[in-house]
Structures are given as C-alpha cells and as structure tokens.
Design an enzyme around this catalytic site. Sequence first.
Site, PDB file in Angstrom:
ATOM      1  N   ASP A  83       0.857  -1.189   0.000  1.00  0.00           N
ATOM      2  CA  ASP A  83       0.000   0.000   0.000  1.00  0.00           C
ATOM      3  C   ASP A  83       0.892   1.238   0.000  1.00  0.00           C
ATOM      4  O   ASP A  83       1.798   1.356   0.845  1.00  0.00           O
ATOM      5  CB  ASP A  83      -0.902  -0.009   1.234  1.00  0.00           C
ATOM      6  N   GLU A 141      -4.532   2.447  -4.287  1.00  0.00           N
ATOM      7  CA  GLU A 141      -3.073   2.429  -4.172  1.00  0.00           C
ATOM      8  C   GLU A 141      -2.563   1.108  -3.601  1.00  0.00           C
ATOM      9  O   GLU A 141      -1.454   1.031  -3.075  1.00  0.00           O
ATOM     10  CB  GLU A 141      -2.602   3.593  -3.287  1.00  0.00           C
TER      11      GLU A 141
END
Length: 306
Positions: free
Chosen positions: A183, A226
Amino acid sequence: MYDTFTEIPLSERIQRLHDASPLLIGVFDEHDMLRYANPAFRRALGLRPDAFMTWQDLMRLNHKQKVGTRIDSPDFEAWLASARSRRGKLPYRGFEVDRTDGRWHFMTESLAPDGWMLCVAVDITDVRADERSLRADRDGAWKAARTDALTGVSNRMHILQLLDEQIAQLRSGGQPCGIALIDLDHFKSVNDRYGHYGGDLVLRDFAHVAASTLRRVDGFGRLGGEEFLAVLPGVDRAELAAVVNRLHEAVRRSTPLPDYPGFHYSFSAGAGMLEGGEDALTNIRRVDHALYEAKGSGRDRCVMLT
C-alpha cells in the site's frame, strides 16, 4: 550424440538448422536475458550478432529504433508493464505480433521449469487480412480484460487468478510461493497536494519500478486504489524479504513528478508465505494484518509473517 551418417554432433546439426531457418528463434534465461538468437530473430528485431540484453531492453531498443514489434500505445512504459505482466506466467502460450515493417508473426513462448524460455515466431503475413483483424480484436479484448488501464500491470482479476494458480500448484506438491500486499503511504495527501494527475503519475511510477525489480515469473497487479499484490513463486521467506527490501530501495530513489524533483514517496507492505490450505482471499487477509502492523509502526517498511 552424433548424426549417424555424417558424424556431425547433433547439437551442431541443430545449430545449423536454427541458423538457416526463417523462423525467429530466441532463448531467454530465468532473468529474461537473451542468451541465444538465430539470424532471422536478430534481423527482425534489429539486433547486432554480438548483442545480448534483457527482453525489456530489447523492447525499448525496438521502440526507439522503430523496428520489430509495432507498439501503438502512446505510453510505452505502460505497454511494457502490461506485456511483462503476461510474459512467462504459463508453460506455453501463443499470440500474434504486428511488426513495424508490416509483417505479421505468430509467436510462441515455451517455459521450462527453471524459468528459461524458448521463443519461436513464424511469419503469417499471407493469412487473410480480415481474419488477422478479427484475431487482433480478440487478442486486444483478452489483454484489456486482464490489464489495469492506468498502470499497465495485471488488474485485480488477473493477479487473483495467478494467486489461485499458485495455490493449486502448492496443493499438488509444487514449489513454495511468497506474497506481498503493498500500500502506498499517505497517498490521499499526494492526490490532495498534487492533484489526481500527480497521483496517477505516482501509481504508474510504482508499477514501473516494481516491474523492473521483480522477476519475469513473478505476478504483480493492482488490487484497487493504491493497493498492489505481488506473487513470487519459488522463493523462501528470506528471499521474499530481500525482494521487498530491494523494491523499497528502488522506490526511495524514484522521482515520479517531473515538476517536483524533490518529491519522493514510500510504501508499506505485509508479506508471508502462501498457505496451500487456504484460499486466495484468506491468504490475502493474513498478509493484510501484517500490512496493518507495518502502517501502525511508522510506514515505509515491511512486516513479515512468522
């Protein structure tokens, strides 16, 4: 072994046949470095007789010289990431390739268990144009269904499919496999400060850095937003940690925003070995707990499952 009639070593006989063949024949090692290419392969891709390079650098050279594979995408690096996400993931695959000189090839890739790959292409330019167009449309739809449109890497469906395949292999006694859930840190603030265009540049940069760092046999895809998933077959826990560490170092050196050369970004990761007794989502949930711990302990780090 020798040819019975001429006493020519069989390996030399095969070499002569390859050198004289109109087929394009290339061999890449487990690091995707070109180790052998016959004259037809070198002519088609504009390679000197003494030139050896990785497949990615070969595609970059082709794109720069406008020879070899025809690449119509306005974003070459996204095209490269997309092509690499499918390369070397199956024991065998065949697909059609349009060349810059107007020729049309059918390319096959045969993958050995140790990661070496045999690539053979045959000229099919004389096939009827309307049939080629239909197959090109079909292949384009197939690629689009498996590719993340923004970054060019595998999309959620494709990376989860690759994960399922590794679980199936593990259950049948196959090699171990590591996974890493990744992430990007503080990504919302990147969008807030630099706009969504800046955020897109960061996502695409990360995909490019990851694709350049991981091996050809590794799976890498965007789960959404993301968040990314890496699937690394044939590694142990120490090797998995080393790969994620190399990716951290590469990302820290990257400068994805041309107008802001001082901008850098980082990521957090949770990683561990794949469990064959669990399904894909359960395996992901396990490393997600490690990712949560990485974020809570300062970010820009990887937490390995024990």
